[in-house]
Enzyme design. Sequence first.
Site, mmCIF file in Angstrom:
data_model
loop_
_atom_site.group_PDB
_atom_site.id
_atom_site.type_symbol
_atom_site.label_atom_id
_atom_site.label_comp_id
_atom_site.label_asym_id
_atom_site.label_seq_id
_atom_site.Cartn_x
_atom_site.Cartn_y
_atom_site.Cartn_z
ATOM 1 N N ASP A 1 6.851 15.704 -1.170
ATOM 2 C CA ASP A 1 7.665 15.049 -2.205
ATOM 3 C C ASP A 1 8.637 16.081 -2.747
ATOM 4 O OD1 ASP A 1 8.723 13.815 -4.530
ATOM 5 O OD2 ASP A 1 6.936 12.550 -4.694
ATOM 6 N N HIS B 1 3.582 -8.478 3.286
ATOM 7 C CA HIS B 1 3.913 -7.885 1.975
ATOM 8 C C HIS B 1 2.875 -8.284 0.915
ATOM 9 C CE1 HIS B 1 7.559 -6.135 -0.351
ATOM 10 N NE2 HIS B 1 6.455 -5.894 -1.017
ATOM 11 N N GLU C 1 12.216 -10.014 5.649
ATOM 12 C CA GLU C 1 10.947 -10.682 5.316
ATOM 13 C C GLU C 1 11.231 -12.116 4.905
ATOM 14 O OE1 GLU C 1 8.917 -8.404 2.316
ATOM 15 O OE2 GLU C 1 8.871 -6.614 3.535
ATOM 16 N N ALA D 1 5.507 0.822 1.855
ATOM 17 C CA ALA D 1 6.557 1.089 0.858
ATOM 18 C C ALA D 1 7.628 -0.003 0.899
ATOM 19 C CB ALA D 1 7.142 2.467 1.079
ATOM 20 N N ARG D 2 8.594 0.135 1.772
ATOM 21 C CA ARG D 2 9.657 -0.859 1.887
ATOM 22 C C ARG D 2 10.195 -0.885 3.313
ATOM 23 N NH1 ARG D 2 8.346 -2.959 -2.022
ATOM 24 N NH2 ARG D 2 9.506 -3.474 -3.897
ATOM 25 N N ILE E 1 1.356 5.634 -6.244
ATOM 26 C CA ILE E 1 0.585 5.133 -5.094
ATOM 27 C C ILE E 1 0.137 6.286 -4.198
ATOM 28 C CG2 ILE E 1 0.628 3.644 -3.048
ATOM 29 C CD1 ILE E 1 2.721 1.909 -4.566
HETATM 30 N N1 LIG Z 1 3.960 -3.283 -0.390
HETATM 31 C C1 LIG Z 1 3.916 -3.552 -1.671
HETATM 32 O O1 LIG Z 1 3.454 -4.598 -2.085
HETATM 33 C C2 LIG Z 1 4.406 -2.530 -2.653
HETATM 34 C C3 LIG Z 1 3.914 -2.574 -3.968
HETATM 35 C C4 LIG Z 1 4.294 -1.584 -4.855
HETATM 36 C C5 LIG Z 1 5.216 -0.611 -4.477
HETATM 37 N N2 LIG Z 1 5.705 -0.617 -3.215
HETATM 38 C C6 LIG Z 1 6.675 0.417 -2.820
HETATM 39 O O2 LIG Z 1 6.077 1.699 -2.968
HETATM 40 C C7 LIG Z 1 7.041 2.591 -3.543
HETATM 41 C C8 LIG Z 1 6.298 3.699 -4.269
HETATM 42 O O3 LIG Z 1 5.639 3.149 -5.403
HETATM 43 P P1 LIG Z 1 5.027 4.088 -6.549
HETATM 44 O O4 LIG Z 1 4.423 3.194 -7.559
HETATM 45 O O5 LIG Z 1 4.210 5.161 -5.964
HETATM 46 O O6 LIG Z 1 6.384 4.704 -7.137
HETATM 47 P P2 LIG Z 1 6.581 6.083 -7.871
HETATM 48 O O7 LIG Z 1 7.940 6.022 -8.465
HETATM 49 O O8 LIG Z 1 5.429 6.372 -8.770
HETATM 50 O O9 LIG Z 1 6.549 7.159 -6.677
HETATM 51 C C9 LIG Z 1 7.544 7.317 -5.732
HETATM 52 C C10 LIG Z 1 7.540 8.774 -5.303
HETATM 53 O O10 LIG Z 1 8.431 8.932 -4.203
HETATM 54 C C11 LIG Z 1 9.057 10.215 -4.380
HETATM 55 N N3 LIG Z 1 10.274 10.292 -3.598
HETATM 56 C C12 LIG Z 1 11.505 9.810 -3.885
HETATM 57 N N4 LIG Z 1 12.363 10.117 -2.906
HETATM 58 C C13 LIG Z 1 11.651 10.813 -1.985
HETATM 59 C C14 LIG Z 1 11.983 11.416 -0.754
HETATM 60 N N5 LIG Z 1 13.234 11.393 -0.286
HETATM 61 N N6 LIG Z 1 10.996 12.025 -0.045
HETATM 62 C C15 LIG Z 1 9.726 12.066 -0.510
HETATM 63 N N7 LIG Z 1 9.381 11.552 -1.701
HETATM 64 C C16 LIG Z 1 10.324 10.921 -2.415
HETATM 65 C C17 LIG Z 1 9.280 10.331 -5.867
HETATM 66 O O11 LIG Z 1 9.475 11.673 -6.262
HETATM 67 C C18 LIG Z 1 7.997 9.735 -6.411
HETATM 68 O O12 LIG Z 1 7.013 10.724 -6.625
HETATM 69 C C19 LIG Z 1 7.886 1.697 -4.453
HETATM 70 O O13 LIG Z 1 9.179 2.221 -4.663
HETATM 71 C C20 LIG Z 1 7.920 0.381 -3.710
HETATM 72 O O14 LIG Z 1 9.074 0.295 -2.912
HETATM 73 C C21 LIG Z 1 5.321 -1.541 -2.303
#
Ligand SMILES: NC(=O)c1ccc[n+]([C@@H]2O[C@H](COP(=O)([O-])OP(=O)(O)OC[C@H]3O[C@@H](n4cnc5c(N)ncnc54)[C@H](O)[C@@H]3O)[C@@H](O)[C@H]2O)c1
Length: 311
Positions: free
Chosen positions: A173, A283, A264, A234-235, A154
Amino acid sequence: MKIVVTPRGFAKCGLDNVKIIEDAGFLVEYNDTGNAYTKEEFYEKTNNADGVIVGVEPVDKEYIDAHPTVKAVVKFGVGTDNIDVEYCHEKGIFVGRTVGSNARSVAETAISFILADSKNLYESILCTKNSGWDKMTGYEVEGKTVGIVGFGAIGKKVAQMAFGLGMKVLAYDPYGVDEAFAKKFDVTSVCMEDLLKDSDFVSLHIPLTDETRDFIGMPQLEIMKPQAVLINTARGGVVNEADLFTALSQKCIRAAYFDVLTNEPPQKDEPLLTLSNFYLTPHIASRSAEAERKTAAMATQVMIEALKNQK
Ligand SMILES: NC(=O)c1ccc[n+]([C@@H]2O[C@H](COP(=O)([O-])OP(=O)(O)OC[C@H]3O[C@@H](n4cnc5c(N)ncnc54)[C@H](O)[C@@H]3O)[C@@H](O)[C@H]2O)c1
């Protein structure tokens, strides 16, 4: 072997996968009620399942112990914070997710928040609905800086779109920033402190883990510019919401746009919702027909592969 699919998105956008699952030799049941399963329904419907494709239902120790036939759990999405991955692995249960399936939709939502903020869209629409005609002056996003925290599927899409809008893009990251991608879209990899200090928008794209809980609290909010905007698609839990309330009330930062919250749906008396500079969507960042189709197809493939290996 039986696969049970609980997210409603599967019935809405993924029914072409039913035949794929059946052709692979599995029985399939899915949630076509139009409503999310209650805990009791989730437990009952997935009784005797070999594989479960889940949304946000907690797959914790209690669930796993109560469902000894389950051999594979696949998240209909990417955030596995509702799944006790460690316990699953201890029990030999496969855990999968649909990497990248909804990245574009979530990134578009994060960018929508930036554009909505820049032209006061929420307030302006609300104003005309209330028979007003106030012409608020916004700003252009070109040349503004967006700091992306978490450069995964994302985060990278947000970077690409922000680059297209002429924004400056910073990324943090600790697990590595894809250098070729960063070069192509003019992304500068920085430490967290510099990202907070220099960004007009801080957009969070990290998973919720023990390490990232309360990742943004008062110490981080105090480093941000007073004009800065915090975006969380994110969350809930990666931002300390009590600290955010204080920061927004005291105008330590200008505004926050969130798609997620620790609770939520939020309680009726959720303090953040009383603030005019806090904006929340329910969400829905990943909710597009395209993302749900991609997620259903990917979850199906991941599940079939996982169970085939266990046959
Ligand atoms: N709102 C929504 O509907 C929705 C939908 C999809 C995902 N999400 C959230 O978005 C998050 C990211 O999704 P994604 O597909 O990009 O996942 P992804 O696994 O491709 O990317 C997550 C990134 O975060 C990095 N990361 C981990 N710990 C970290 C830290 N302490 N500091 C900085 N970076 C760190 C990882 O290295 C990775 O590159 C998911 O885990 C999920 O919780 C939310």
